[in-house]
Enzyme design. Structure first.
Site, PDB file in Angstrom:
ATOM      1  N   TYR A   1       4.842 -12.363   4.773  1.00  0.00           N
ATOM      2  CA  TYR A   1       3.893 -11.662   3.923  1.00  0.00           C
ATOM      3  C   TYR A   1       3.665 -12.471   2.655  1.00  0.00           C
ATOM      4  O   TYR A   1       4.551 -12.616   1.828  1.00  0.00           O
ATOM      5  CB  TYR A   1       4.453 -10.274   3.595  1.00  0.00           C
ATOM      6  CG  TYR A   1       3.487  -9.297   2.971  1.00  0.00           C
ATOM      7  CD1 TYR A   1       2.135  -9.546   2.835  1.00  0.00           C
ATOM      8  CD2 TYR A   1       3.963  -8.077   2.515  1.00  0.00           C
ATOM      9  CE1 TYR A   1       1.276  -8.624   2.273  1.00  0.00           C
ATOM     10  CE2 TYR A   1       3.115  -7.140   1.945  1.00  0.00           C
ATOM     11  CZ  TYR A   1       1.775  -7.418   1.825  1.00  0.00           C
ATOM     12  OH  TYR A   1       0.930  -6.502   1.255  1.00  0.00           O
TER      13      TYR A   1
ATOM     14  N   THR B   1       0.830  -1.204   0.000  1.00  0.00           N
ATOM     15  CA  THR B   1       0.000   0.000   0.000  1.00  0.00           C
ATOM     16  C   THR B   1       0.868   1.260   0.000  1.00  0.00           C
ATOM     17  O   THR B   1       0.555   2.240  -0.662  1.00  0.00           O
ATOM     18  CB  THR B   1      -0.941   0.013   1.223  1.00  0.00           C
ATOM     19  OG1 THR B   1      -1.795  -1.126   1.143  1.00  0.00           O
ATOM     20  CG2 THR B   1      -1.773   1.278   1.283  1.00  0.00           C
TER      21      THR B   1
ATOM     22  N   LYS C   1       0.783 -12.508   7.282  1.00  0.00           N
ATOM     23  CA  LYS C   1      -0.182 -11.638   6.625  1.00  0.00           C
ATOM     24  C   LYS C   1      -0.464 -12.284   5.275  1.00  0.00           C
ATOM     25  O   LYS C   1       0.403 -12.325   4.408  1.00  0.00           O
ATOM     26  CB  LYS C   1       0.366 -10.222   6.425  1.00  0.00           C
ATOM     27  CG  LYS C   1      -0.619  -9.329   5.695  1.00  0.00           C
ATOM     28  CD  LYS C   1      -0.107  -7.933   5.498  1.00  0.00           C
ATOM     29  CE  LYS C   1      -1.165  -7.125   4.758  1.00  0.00           C
ATOM     30  NZ  LYS C   1      -0.707  -5.802   4.445  1.00  0.00           N
TER      31      LYS C   1
END
Length: 181
Positions: A143, A51, A173
């Site tokens: 991740y 992001t 995640k």
């Protein structure tokens, strides 16, 4: 200083990275946004993930921005730094910086430039990072975001990483959107 709990608890939003007109990271806005999220009840913040377009910034820019967050009033213990880079030595440098400043931990994607990397290759890359940063406290959040990285974390890789370094890996995640995984 390590928190009393191993896992990641609460809300740790991914941060967008605000830029000044000259294209440099706007440190004041970055810190102000982080402080506002913490004041609104978030447990921590996560700079430089997908992001925040972390891989678009140099190592120096990313280190300076984390330093500016801390100088701007964001407690290091409430920062989960995304340290993912295409090159393992760059990832190691960012992990060491996170350790130096006392960040809560790091968010770590596998190296992502080359596609079709074998499980053995992914494990070797993680081992290089974890071995190079051993001996000092470190919490790692794996991740998994294969639709962006082009490289995913198979169940076998996750199991082997937990077997080898389970004391350092505290969460995953998973942004793949695949419930079966």
């Amino acid at each position: 200083m390590m928190n009393s709990h191993r896992g990641l608890h609460g809300i740790w939003p991914a941060l967008m990275t605000p830029l000044a007109e000259d294209g440099a990271i706007d440190h004041a806005r970055f810190a102000a946004h982080s402080r506002a999220l913490l004041a609104a009840g978030c447990d921590g913040v996560t700079p430089f993930g997908t992001t925040g377009e972390g891989p678009s910034f140099s190592l120096a820019e990313r280190r300076d921005a984390v330093d500016a967050l801390i100088a701007g009033g964001v407690p290091a213990a409430r920062i989960l730094v995304s340290v993912s880079c295409a090159a393992v030595p760059d990832t190691v440098a960012l992990v060491r910086h996170a350790q130096d400043v006392g960040a809560w931990g790091v968010l770590l994607m596998p190296p992502f430039f080359f596609k079709g990397v074998s499980d053995a290759g992914i494990l070797a890359a993680y081992a290089q990072v974890l071995d190079a940063t051993a001996g000092r406290p470190l919490r790692v959040v794996l991740y998994h975001i294969p639709q962006v990285a082009g490289v995913g974390l198979s169940q076998g890789v996750i199991a082997e990483l937990l077997r080898r370094c389970g004391e350092r890996i505290v969460a995953i995640k998973d942004s793949a959107g695949d419930r079966a995984h």
